[in-house]
Write an enzyme that holds these catalytic residues in place. Structure first.
Site, PDB file in Angstrom:
ATOM      1  N   ASP A  40       0.836  -1.204   0.000  1.00 18.64           N
ATOM      2  CA  ASP A  40       0.000   0.000   0.000  1.00 18.64           C
ATOM      3  C   ASP A  40       0.872   1.255   0.000  1.00 18.64           C
ATOM      4  OD1 ASP A  40      -2.577   1.525   0.515  1.00 18.64           O
ATOM      5  OD2 ASP A  40      -1.493   1.984   2.356  1.00 18.64           O
ATOM      6  N   GLU A 112      -2.169  -5.527  -3.267  1.00 16.13           N
ATOM      7  CA  GLU A 112      -1.199  -4.705  -2.543  1.00 16.13           C
ATOM      8  C   GLU A 112      -0.086  -5.570  -1.951  1.00 16.13           C
ATOM      9  OE1 GLU A 112      -3.723  -0.799  -1.076  1.00 16.13           O
ATOM     10  OE2 GLU A 112      -3.704  -2.577   0.208  1.00 16.13           O
TER      11      GLU A 112
END
Length: 226
Positions: A40, A112
């Site tokens: 992320d 992610e």
């Protein structure tokens, strides 16, 4: 692993990182939440860098909105579906039974985590190359003006400008526990084509995804010309 490497256009040196990235916490340890955290952060940084280069006249507020349009959960889930990432996930029995391989939150988190794993395995440039491959088409299509509007607003204005009726949204499914629900919503137009479906962790998110997909269909090469 070989098929996924082909899809990602990245060959892992340490296959254990890839396996961990695909492992949901329901399947045991080591699972992918730490890699998700790292991915992320890398995604936000690299997308911000790309936008900074491509929009030299954009101010901080606009760059922030552009980044948000690219890295939101619905976009990540769409990319994961395009990569067929759900077919490679390692899920516990309960998540398998409840269709976790289709759940937007699980797909987005896994994507992610994959990016985090690529960063650890190959370094910054490898991660940057993977992200620019995955998001390149979406970044290239960004319009600084349009991305300041949410998809439902953009769809409504597109239809109103052409004198067409407004869309209708219908919730067709709700799954999951109260604290982790998954919504499925249809977006329909009375005067055209079949409905499109959106999914998300809230009814609003699902409606936004459905609106985004309907707008993309209307603007596509096979759409009716006005």
């Amino acid at each position: 692993m070989a098929k996924l490497s082909t899809i990602l256009q990245y060959e892992f040196t340490d296959g254990r990182l890839c396996t961990q990235a695909l492992t949901h916490r329901s399947a045991g340890n080591p699972h992918n939440e730490r890699l998700e955290f790292l991915g992320d952060a890398m995604l936000g940084l690299i997308v911000a860098e790309e936008l900074y280069r491509r929009f030299p006249d954009a101010d901080e507020g606009l760059l922030t909105r552009l980044r948000a349009a690219l890295v939101r959960r619905e976009t990540l889930a769409d990319l994961a579906v395009e990569l067929d990432l759900g077919a490679h996930l390692r899920l516990g029995e309960g998540e398998l039974r409840s269709g976790g391989f289709r759940r937007a939150s699980i797909l987005a988190n896994a994507l992610e985590a994959i990016l985090g794993a690529i960063y650890l395995d190959g370094g910054y440039e490898a991660c940057r190359a993977a992200i620019t491959r995955l998001f390149g088409r979406r970044i290239a299509k960004l319009s600084a003006a349009e991305t300041t509007k949410d998809p439902k607003t953009a769809l409504q204005e597109w239809l109103q400008a052409r004198g067409r009726p407004l869309p209708v949204y219908r919730t067709t499914g709700v799954e999951g526990a109260p604290h982790d629900q998954h919504f499925v919503v249809e977006c329909m137009l009375e005067d055209a084509m079949a409905p499109v479906t959106g999914e998300g962790s809230s009814r609003r998110h699902a409606e936004q995804q459905a609106a985004e997909r309907m707008l993309a269909r209307l603007r596509g090469p096979d759409a009716r010309q006005d």
